[in-house]
Design a protein around this motif. Structure first.
Motif, mmCIF file in Angstrom:
data_model
loop_
_atom_site.group_PDB
_atom_site.id
_atom_site.type_symbol
_atom_site.label_atom_id
_atom_site.label_comp_id
_atom_site.label_asym_id
_atom_site.label_seq_id
_atom_site.Cartn_x
_atom_site.Cartn_y
_atom_site.Cartn_z
ATOM 1 N N SER A 5 0.857 -1.176 0.000
ATOM 2 C CA SER A 5 0.000 0.000 0.000
ATOM 3 C C SER A 5 0.896 1.231 0.000
ATOM 4 O O SER A 5 2.026 1.184 0.490
ATOM 5 N N VAL A 6 0.399 2.311 -0.577
ATOM 6 C CA VAL A 6 1.150 3.565 -0.630
ATOM 7 C C VAL A 6 0.242 4.685 -0.158
ATOM 8 O O VAL A 6 -0.904 4.789 -0.611
ATOM 9 N N ARG A 7 0.742 5.523 0.739
ATOM 10 C CA ARG A 7 0.011 6.734 1.102
ATOM 11 C C ARG A 7 0.972 7.906 1.086
ATOM 12 O O ARG A 7 2.196 7.727 1.166
ATOM 13 N N ALA A 18 4.642 9.734 -4.696
ATOM 14 C CA ALA A 18 4.065 8.478 -4.198
ATOM 15 C C ALA A 18 3.518 7.654 -5.344
ATOM 16 O O ALA A 18 3.645 6.420 -5.373
ATOM 17 N N GLN A 19 2.904 8.323 -6.305
ATOM 18 C CA GLN A 19 2.358 7.625 -7.464
ATOM 19 C C GLN A 19 3.466 6.956 -8.274
ATOM 20 O O GLN A 19 3.299 5.846 -8.797
ATOM 21 N N ARG A 22 4.303 3.784 -6.535
ATOM 22 C CA ARG A 22 3.200 2.839 -6.747
ATOM 23 C C ARG A 22 3.281 2.203 -8.128
ATOM 24 O O ARG A 22 3.168 0.983 -8.281
ATOM 25 N N GLU A 23 3.479 3.009 -9.144
ATOM 26 C CA GLU A 23 3.527 2.486 -10.508
ATOM 27 C C GLU A 23 4.716 1.555 -10.712
ATOM 28 O O GLU A 23 4.616 0.548 -11.408
ATOM 29 N N LEU A 26 3.850 -1.821 -9.094
ATOM 30 C CA LEU A 26 2.889 -2.536 -9.924
ATOM 31 C C LEU A 26 3.553 -3.086 -11.176
ATOM 32 O O LEU A 26 3.296 -4.218 -11.593
ATOM 33 N N GLU A 32 -1.306 -4.292 -5.252
ATOM 34 C CA GLU A 32 -1.744 -3.254 -4.328
ATOM 35 C C GLU A 32 -3.041 -3.685 -3.645
ATOM 36 O O GLU A 32 -3.977 -4.131 -4.299
ATOM 37 N N SER A 37 -1.408 -5.329 3.938
ATOM 38 C CA SER A 37 -0.410 -5.708 2.944
ATOM 39 C C SER A 37 0.915 -6.053 3.603
ATOM 40 O O SER A 37 1.146 -5.772 4.779
#
Length: 397
Positions: A5-7, A18-19, A22-23, A26, A32, A37
């Protein structure tokens, strides 16, 4: 394969960073999930003492429920901000460009690569620049993010096309100091980038996240006005409406210069940042700030009580009592609410194109909040019929 998870905490640049993490995870084949997690990534903020405190709280919560936690972002690069954490918490003190690969390397890639990750929002934040080479007396950003640097214009335009293909209706150009964007090899400054980004097929709305008033040039104003997809909203930090305080802050403008620079933006919805209780700010200086906010035509003020930051020239100075900061902050927020409501009232009976970004709510062309029942992700024509505390109540036009 790991679950993660990312926040993020803080600004739109923090969200974009953060994105990117995340990418990358993935793309490496990890999954995710909402909760429980294996891995948690917390992209932190350190612009104020409160931001650091909230970041530490978020990391501590994640450490109780995840096997591994990675602390990234501005706070991770602030010396001493995350001491004393459990052993399974790793502080990733890297530049924003290096962080995704660093976290991915720690988590571990697998052979199976998933399809490209789509952002979970109706708008996409595209970072065009990072860092700052100026030295405002209160600001820790140059310390934790480094000097200004820009992405290549070609890479930015390619990402925008990719975001459009993913279905995003609005593109927000973001960075620490947007006006410093340069691609000297390709011959780009911010105005040219605005024109070309706004002209990409499928970009229905283009916005700048924030820009310093020194960079609000005639060339940029022309680009904003002449590019049809550009949102009529601009966030231009003021920080103080008193020249003496601005000098002490090492800002590079006077109040008069600020007002002159934003005057050509009449018709735009102008929002701003103000620091309340900066050392040497007395009551007359604060009252001048209230007047400057009104004179500039500001409609929304993000109020920040002064918080000394380590490594800055005012790190040891905090002379305005907390109760005075609290009182001034409340007065400035009250003015902000009044100015905001005036703009909303002026829209009653008018129509606008509203991008619906969550159930029952969206934003007009000038980033004014509208409340309307429409499909999330759609841009709808709406007519303003009344007001609520949350925004303009509207019906389909």
């Amino acid at each position: 394969m790991a679950t993660f998870s990312v926040r993020f905490l803080g600004c739109k640049v923090s969200f974009a960073d953060a994105q990117a993490v995340r990418e990358r995870l993935l793309a490496d084949g990890h999954a995710e999930v909402e909760g429980g997690s294996d891995v948690a990534v917390v992209n932190t903020c350190c612009v104020t003492h409160e931001a650091v405190s909230k970041s530490r709280q978020a990391v501590s919560r994640a450490a109780r429920t995840h096997r591994r936690v990675y602390v990234t972002g501005c706070g991770a690069n602030l010396p001493g901000a995350f001491l004393g954490l459990p052993e399974h918490v790793t502080v990733v003190s890297r530049s924003s460009e290096e962080t995704p690969a660093a976290v991915a390397g720690e988590v571990g890639a697998i052979a199976c690569v998933q399809a490209e990750a789509r952002l979970e929002r109706t708008r996409a934040f595209v970072k065009i620049q990072d860092g700052c080479s100026f030295s405002c007396a209160f600001c820790v950003i140059p310390l934790v993010r480094g000097g200004t640097r820009s992405r290549e214009a070609g890479a930015i335009l390619t990402e925008i096309r990719r975001r459009v293909a993913q279905g995003h209706r609005e593109i927000v150009l973001t960075g620490v100091n947007l006006g410093c964007f340069r691609d000297r090899v390709a011959g780009y400054t911010l105005p040219r980038l605005v024109r070309e980004a706004g002209g990409i097929s499928g970009v229905e709305r283009l916005r700048l996240s924030s820009i310093e008033v020194n960079h609000v040039t005639a060339e940029l104003v022309s680009a904003l006005r002449e590019t049809a997809s550009v949102s009529r909203h601009l966030h231009v930090p003021l920080q103080s409406g008193d020249d003496g305080v601005l000098r002490a802050m090492r800002r590079r403008y006077t109040v008069g210069q600020y007002l002159a620079r934003v005057e050509p933006l009449q018709g735009f919805n102008l929002t701003t940042d103000v620091i309340v209780g900066f050392p040497i700010e007395d009551e007359p200086a604060f009252e001048r700030t209230l007047r400057a906010v009104e004179d500039a035509g500001i409609t929304k003020v993000h109020v920040f009580p002064y918080s000394p930051r380590p490594g800055t020239t005012t790190a040891a100075s905090d002379t305005v009592p907390a109760r005075v900061k609290k009182d001034r902050s409340a007065r400035l927020r009250a003015l902000s609410d009044e100015l905001c409501r005036r703009r909303w009232e002026a829209k009653l009976g008018t129509t606008d194109r509203v991008l619906v970004d969550r159930p029952g709510r969206g934003y007009g062309d000038d980033y004014t909040p509208w409340l309307i029942d429409a499909e999330v992700g759609e841009i709808v024509r709406a007519r303003a019929v009344s007001l609520s505390e949350e925004g303009i109540l509207a019906v389909a036009a």
